[in-house]
Scaffold this motif. Structure first.
Motif, PDB file in Angstrom:
ATOM      1  N   LYS A  55       0.835  -1.203   0.000  1.00 53.41           N
ATOM      2  CA  LYS A  55       0.000   0.000   0.000  1.00 53.41           C
ATOM      3  C   LYS A  55       0.870   1.253   0.000  1.00 53.41           C
ATOM      4  CE  LYS A  55      -0.381   0.537   5.012  1.00 53.41           C
ATOM      5  NZ  LYS A  55      -1.299   0.631   6.166  1.00 53.41           N
ATOM      6  N   PHE A  56       0.194   2.367  -0.248  1.00 47.66           N
ATOM      7  CA  PHE A  56       0.775   3.694  -0.082  1.00 47.66           C
ATOM      8  C   PHE A  56      -0.102   4.475   0.889  1.00 47.66           C
ATOM      9  CE2 PHE A  56       1.985   2.403  -4.406  1.00 47.66           C
ATOM     10  CZ  PHE A  56       3.353   2.533  -4.320  1.00 47.66           C
ATOM     11  N   ARG A  57       0.402   5.602   1.358  1.00 49.84           N
ATOM     12  CA  ARG A  57      -0.427   6.449   2.219  1.00 49.84           C
ATOM     13  C   ARG A  57      -1.585   7.046   1.430  1.00 49.84           C
ATOM     14  NH1 ARG A  57      -0.020  11.764   4.734  1.00 49.84           N
ATOM     15  NH2 ARG A  57       1.881  12.227   3.595  1.00 49.84           N
ATOM     16  N   ARG A  58      -1.379   7.311   0.147  1.00 51.31           N
ATOM     17  CA  ARG A  58      -2.445   7.808  -0.718  1.00 51.31           C
ATOM     18  C   ARG A  58      -3.319   6.659  -1.185  1.00 51.31           C
ATOM     19  NH1 ARG A  58      -0.717  12.297  -3.792  1.00 51.31           N
ATOM     20  NH2 ARG A  58      -2.602  12.088  -5.057  1.00 51.31           N
ATOM     21  N   SER A  59      -4.620   6.878  -1.302  1.00 47.53           N
ATOM     22  CA  SER A  59      -5.520   5.845  -1.807  1.00 47.53           C
ATOM     23  C   SER A  59      -5.447   5.790  -3.329  1.00 47.53           C
ATOM     24  CB  SER A  59      -6.959   6.125  -1.371  1.00 47.53           C
ATOM     25  OG  SER A  59      -7.502   7.221  -2.092  1.00 47.53           O
ATOM     26  N   TYR A  60      -5.783   4.642  -3.884  1.00 50.00           N
ATOM     27  CA  TYR A  60      -5.747   4.491  -5.336  1.00 50.00           C
ATOM     28  C   TYR A  60      -6.836   5.313  -6.037  1.00 50.00           C
ATOM     29  CZ  TYR A  60      -2.400   0.871  -4.248  1.00 50.00           C
ATOM     30  OH  TYR A  60      -1.304   0.200  -3.778  1.00 50.00           O
ATOM     31  N   PRO A  61      -8.054   5.425  -5.495  1.00 47.05           N
ATOM     32  CA  PRO A  61      -9.010   6.342  -6.136  1.00 47.05           C
ATOM     33  C   PRO A  61      -8.502   7.777  -6.184  1.00 47.05           C
ATOM     34  CG  PRO A  61     -10.157   4.860  -4.644  1.00 47.05           C
ATOM     35  CD  PRO A  61      -8.689   4.634  -4.425  1.00 47.05           C
ATOM     36  N   ASP A  62      -7.807   8.202  -5.122  1.00 50.47           N
ATOM     37  CA  ASP A  62      -7.246   9.548  -5.109  1.00 50.47           C
ATOM     38  C   ASP A  62      -6.170   9.695  -6.179  1.00 50.47           C
ATOM     39  OD1 ASP A  62      -6.694  12.162  -4.198  1.00 50.47           O
ATOM     40  OD2 ASP A  62      -5.104  11.425  -2.894  1.00 50.47           O
ATOM     41  N   LEU A  63      -5.307   8.688  -6.305  1.00 52.65           N
ATOM     42  CA  LEU A  63      -4.280   8.736  -7.350  1.00 52.65           C
ATOM     43  C   LEU A  63      -4.903   8.758  -8.738  1.00 52.65           C
ATOM     44  CD1 LEU A  63      -1.659   6.216  -5.907  1.00 52.65           C
ATOM     45  CD2 LEU A  63      -1.467   8.703  -5.990  1.00 52.65           C
ATOM     46  N   ALA A  64      -5.989   8.005  -8.926  1.00 53.70           N
ATOM     47  CA  ALA A  64      -6.659   7.978 -10.233  1.00 53.70           C
ATOM     48  C   ALA A  64      -7.266   9.337 -10.559  1.00 53.70           C
ATOM     49  CB  ALA A  64      -7.735   6.894 -10.242  1.00 53.70           C
ATOM     50  N   ARG A  65      -7.859   9.985  -9.563  1.00 60.34           N
ATOM     51  CA  ARG A  65      -8.440  11.307  -9.806  1.00 60.34           C
ATOM     52  C   ARG A  65      -7.376  12.319 -10.213  1.00 60.34           C
ATOM     53  NH1 ARG A  65     -11.778   9.720  -5.419  1.00 60.34           N
ATOM     54  NH2 ARG A  65     -10.277  10.547  -3.909  1.00 60.34           N
ATOM     55  N   GLN A  66      -6.210  12.239  -9.596  1.00 63.17           N
ATOM     56  CA  GLN A  66      -5.176  13.237  -9.873  1.00 63.17           C
ATOM     57  C   GLN A  66      -4.314  12.885 -11.074  1.00 63.17           C
ATOM     58  OE1 GLN A  66      -2.748  14.220  -6.502  1.00 63.17           O
ATOM     59  NE2 GLN A  66      -1.504  15.702  -7.641  1.00 63.17           N
ATOM     60  N   HIS A  67      -4.039  11.582 -11.278  1.00 61.29           N
ATOM     61  CA  HIS A  67      -3.054  11.195 -12.291  1.00 61.29           C
ATOM     62  C   HIS A  67      -3.610  10.268 -13.380  1.00 61.29           C
ATOM     63  CE1 HIS A  67       0.190  12.943  -9.876  1.00 61.29           C
ATOM     64  NE2 HIS A  67      -0.334  12.347  -8.822  1.00 61.29           N
ATOM     65  N   GLY A  68      -4.840   9.861 -13.272  1.00 59.46           N
ATOM     66  CA  GLY A  68      -5.420   8.977 -14.276  1.00 59.46           C
ATOM     67  C   GLY A  68      -5.430   7.519 -13.827  1.00 59.46           C
ATOM     68  N   LEU A  69      -6.343   6.747 -14.420  1.00 57.95           N
ATOM     69  CA  LEU A  69      -6.549   5.366 -13.999  1.00 57.95           C
ATOM     70  C   LEU A  69      -5.344   4.488 -14.281  1.00 57.95           C
ATOM     71  CD1 LEU A  69      -8.593   3.395 -12.798  1.00 57.95           C
ATOM     72  CD2 LEU A  69      -9.415   2.941 -15.120  1.00 57.95           C
ATOM     73  N   GLU A  70      -4.688   4.673 -15.425  1.00 49.58           N
ATOM     74  CA  GLU A  70      -3.549   3.817 -15.765  1.00 49.58           C
ATOM     75  C   GLU A  70      -2.391   4.020 -14.783  1.00 49.58           C
ATOM     76  OE1 GLU A  70      -3.258   1.305 -17.932  1.00 49.58           O
ATOM     77  OE2 GLU A  70      -5.422   1.616 -18.093  1.00 49.58           O
ATOM     78  N   THR A  71      -2.175   5.261 -14.395  1.00 43.41           N
ATOM     79  CA  THR A  71      -1.112   5.526 -13.422  1.00 43.41           C
ATOM     80  C   THR A  71      -1.448   4.912 -12.071  1.00 43.41           C
ATOM     81  OG1 THR A  71      -0.451   7.562 -14.543  1.00 43.41           O
ATOM     82  CG2 THR A  71       0.164   7.339 -12.223  1.00 43.41           C
TER      83      THR A  71
END
Length: 431
Positions: free
Chosen positions: A79-95
């Motif tokens: 895991k990371f401290r950031r959630s994956y939905p949050d990463l998808a919102r900011q950087h896109g689903l593929e990232t």
């Protein structure tokens, strides 16, 4: 010589295997790569560089395990401290999917390293991790994230457990449900560190403890590192100092990317047989969903309970008392048990909640900022950034940086930590 952190007096130090014999550097040397810091990151990087045919040298400021690699809770997580939905919102689903794959690759890399070097005495168990919701609202949030992961990535992200199932798993009645993730486990962190260091020395890699790097300067032929006992001339340098990057000025650039946040751990005396069967019978790792995150696990019949928010530069009796209060709230049956161990150490937080790795200059690389989830990730990043230093792609997604993400208002970071801690604790109490 600047003061170095003493090894933590902890359950780990009392039950650790013997480290390999090491000594401080006492002469001038030349090498292909000088690695500053002999924690998980530096040791994995050294193994990767040696496999590529280079001659690395490890320079550790204190004794093995004096930093975060010898003080952590031994939770192996994907895991990371950031959630994956949050990463998808900011950087896109593929990232976001790439980061998900990296997180799980870090756990596989740890397991493969244990197998490759026959590191049997580490206490590793792939027992899974259970995230326990402290409110109905928190349960709804982690269920929604689990559903999102399964819909977005097409793979099972975890099994949803009811409050009754979580009570059966933990022995505690305070939780409102949870998510069980299989791709996780636990390890004895100091035995793991000592085993890695043993693998390094068996490969013929030089490992010098009590050798702080006081200054670092580049010249046309490479990098010169000054230590109390000798000068090191290296073609390349890897700074693997993480939360302890401010010990000397040599890693000041890395320190300015990080907030060292103190995390504390307590361990009970061994549980009586009946409580041992009742409390944490599956012996997984467990986290709560409070903003001021707390976690717990069982080791050799003892309950370990840890959390962030231990402010200041030294162990805090107040922080330990707060952990004991939280432990007794979670497990009232343990009120009469003694706390036999108390220790703390720094985790390295970053501005965007993600690790950082890359180059500071053509000859100097770094890897740091694992945000309290680095047992598997730090070794994986060390391995990958070592590959990048030999010309291979880093393949680290958002972790790989063209330039370090520095903290604004760095001199005021301690005030920021206190403000964030107070805010999170207030929101947890209101919730």
């Amino acid at each position: 010589m600047p003061p170095q952190p003493p090894a933590a007096l902890s359950l780990w130090s009392d039950t650790a295997s013997q480290p390999p014999q090491t000594a401080a550097l006492d002469r001038d040397i030349t090498c292909d790569v000088a690695i500053v810091g002999a924690g998980y990151t530096g040791l994995h990087a050294a193994l990767a560089l040696a496999a590529a045919g280079l001659s690395p040298v490890l320079l550790e400021a204190a004794d093995l395990g004096a930093g975060g690699s010898g003080r952590n809770g031994g939770v192996v997580s994907a895991k990371f401290r950031r959630s994956y939905p949050d990463l998808a919102r900011q950087h896109g689903l593929e990232t976001a999917r790439r980061m998900y794959d990296i997180a799980h690759a870090s756990v596989r890399h740890l397991q493969e390293t244990l197998d490759r070097f026959d590191l049997a005495d580490t206490g590793f168990r792939k027992s899974g991790a259970l995230k326990c919701a402290h409110t109905d609202k928190a349960f709804a949030r982690i269920k929604a994230e689990t559903d999102w992961l399964e819909n977005a990535f097409g793979s099972s992200a975890g099994r949803i457990l009811s409050s009754d199932e979580v009570q059966e798993e933990t022995g505690s009645s305070i939780f409102h449900g949870g998510i069980l993730q299989e791709d996780a486990g636990t390890i004895h962190p100091l035995r793991y560190l000592h085993a890695l260091a043993g693998a390094v020395t068996k490969q013929g890699i030089a490992l010098h403890t009590r050798t702080p790097v006081q200054t670092l300067r580049e010249d046309p032929t490479g990098v010169i590192l000054e230590t109390p006992g000798g000068r090191v001339r290296a073609a390349q340098v890897l700074l693997a100092t993480n939360a302890y990057s401010s010990l000397t000025g040599a890693s000041d650039t890395v320190a300015r990317c990080l907030v060292p946040f103190r995390s504390a751990i307590i361990a009970t005396e061994p549980l009586p047989d009946q409580l041992d069967r009742q409390i944490l019978p599956s012996e997984r790792s467990y986290t709560e969903t409070h903003r001021m995150m707390r976690w717990f696990r069982k080791v050799d019949g003892r309950v370990l309970f840890g959390g962030r928010g231990a402010l200041g530069a030294v162990d805090s009796p107040t922080a330990f008392r707060r952990l004991e209060k939280a432990l007794h709230h979670t497990f009232p049956e343990l009120r009469d048990l003694r706390t036999e161990y108390r220790w703390s150490g720094y985790v390295a937080l970053t501005l965007d909640g993600l690790p950082q790795a890359g180059r500071l200059s053509p000859n100097v690389s770094y890897a740091a900022g694992f945000n309290g989830a680095g047992v598997a990730m730090s070794g994986y990043v060390g391995h990958r950034i070592a590959g990048a230093m030999t010309g291979r792609p880093a393949e680290l997604g958002l972790i790989h940086r063209d330039r370090p993400l520095k903290l604004p208002f760095y001199p005021l970071r301690s005030l920021g930590v206190r403000a964030v801690t107070f805010g999170y604790e207030l929101m947890d109490m209101l919730e």
